[in-house]
Enzyme design. Structure first.
Site, PDB file in Angstrom:
ATOM      1  N   HIS A   1       0.837  -1.208   0.000  1.00  0.00           N
ATOM      2  CA  HIS A   1       0.000   0.000   0.000  1.00  0.00           C
ATOM      3  C   HIS A   1       0.869   1.254   0.000  1.00  0.00           C
ATOM      4  CE1 HIS A   1      -3.701   2.287   1.285  1.00  0.00           C
ATOM      5  NE2 HIS A   1      -2.766   3.124   1.698  1.00  0.00           N
ATOM      6  N   GLU A   2       1.879   1.275   0.853  1.00  0.00           N
ATOM      7  CA  GLU A   2       2.757   2.450   0.934  1.00  0.00           C
ATOM      8  C   GLU A   2       3.653   2.571  -0.291  1.00  0.00           C
ATOM      9  OE1 GLU A   2       2.617   4.938   2.923  1.00  0.00           O
ATOM     10  OE2 GLU A   2       0.991   4.026   4.081  1.00  0.00           O
TER      11      GLU A   2
ATOM     12  N   HIS B   1       1.907   4.239  -3.148  1.00  0.00           N
ATOM     13  CA  HIS B   1       1.895   5.704  -3.066  1.00  0.00           C
ATOM     14  C   HIS B   1       3.201   6.282  -3.621  1.00  0.00           C
ATOM     15  CE1 HIS B   1      -1.817   5.947  -0.925  1.00  0.00           C
ATOM     16  NE2 HIS B   1      -1.373   5.482   0.228  1.00  0.00           N
TER      17      HIS B   1
END
Length: 217
Positions: free
Chosen positions: A25-26, A29
Site C-alpha cells: 500500500h505504501e 503511493h
C-alpha cells in the site's frame, strides 16, 4: 472458518498477508508519486517491498497483533507513510489525489491475487497443501479489503481525504485538511463506538462475498 485455527496457526496465517498489505500500500503511493515527478520516496529507499523499511511498530506490529489475539473480527494496521512532496507535481492537488488512490487500488489488486491463491487451494483439493492456501487466501482477501475501504473514508489523513481534497476549492481544502491533527482520534472514537463497523460492515460484506466467490469459497 478462521475460528478452527489455534492461536499460533492464526498468527502464521495472518502475518504475511498483513505485512504485505500494509507494505505494498505504501510502496504504491511512492511509485505513483515518482510517476508524477516526485522522487522523494525513491531517494530515501522507500520504493522497496522489504517490510523492514516500512514497519511502524505500533501500526504494523502492535495494533494488528492485539486485534488478532483478541478475536475482535476487525484487523487493520498501517506502515510508516512514504514521504511525498506535492510541490514536485505539476498539478499538486489532482496528482496527490491519484497518488492517494494508488494505495487502495493496490489493496484491491492484492485481494484479487489472494483470492486466486485460495482458488488454487480449492482446485488442488489436497488438505496438506490446500488448507494453508485457502486460510492464507482468506486472510489476504480480508485484510486488503479492510485497508482499501478504511483508507477510502474521507477522514484526514486517510487516502479518501486526499482524494476529496483534489475535488475541493483551495480554501475549503485548506480548512478540511486542518482536521488532520484530529484524524486518528476520530478514527479511534468511530471504531470503539461501533460507528466504523456500522459504516463499513455492509460494503465489506458485499465486496468480500464477490472475492470469496472468485476464490471458489
Amino acid at each position: 472458518m478462521m475460528n478452527e485455527l489455534s492461536m499460533v496457526q492464526r498468527i502464521v496465517v495472518w502475518v504475511l498477508p498483513v505485512v504485505f498489505a500494509i507494505t505494498v500500500h505504501e510502496v504504491a503511493h511512492g511509485w505513483m508519486a515518482k510517476k508524477y515527478g516526485d522522487n522523494t520516496a525513491f531517494l530515501q529507499g522507500r520504493l522497496t517491498l522489504n517490510p523492514i523499511k516500512h514497519i511502524d511498530w505500533l501500526g504494523t506490529i502492535i495494533i494488528p497483533g492485539i486485534l488478532l489475539l483478541t478475536f475482535t473480527g476487525f484487523i487493520f494496521g498501517w506502515a510508516k507513510p512514504v514521504p511525498v512532496d506535492a510541490r514536485n507535481f505539476k498539478n499538486p492537488k489532482q496528482n496527490m489525489a491519484i497518488v492517494a488512490l494508488a494505495g487502495p487500488v493496490s489493496n484491491i489488486l492484492m485481494a484479487t491475487g489472494w483470492a486466486l491463491l485460495a482458488r488454487l487451494g480449492v482446485i488442488l483439493n489436497l488438505d496438506f497443501v490446500s488448507l494453508p492456501l485457502i486460510y492464507t487466501g482468506i486472510a489476504g482477501i480480508t485484510i486488503n479489503l479492510v485497508l482499501a475501504l478504511l483508507n477510502l473514508l474521507p477522514i484526514p489523513p486517510l487516502d479518501g481525504s486526499r482524494i476529496l481534497t483534489g475535488m475541493l476549492p483551495n480554501r475549503w481544502a485548506w480548512y478540511y485538511n486542518s482536521l488532520e491533527r484530529y484524524g486518528f482520534i476520530i478514527l479511534i472514537v468511530l471504531m470503539y463506538t461501533g460507528v466504523l463497523q456500522l459504516v463499513l460492515g455492509y460494503p465489506m460484506f458485499v465486496i468480500q462475498k464477490l472475492f470469496f466467490d472468485l476464490a471458489g469459497l
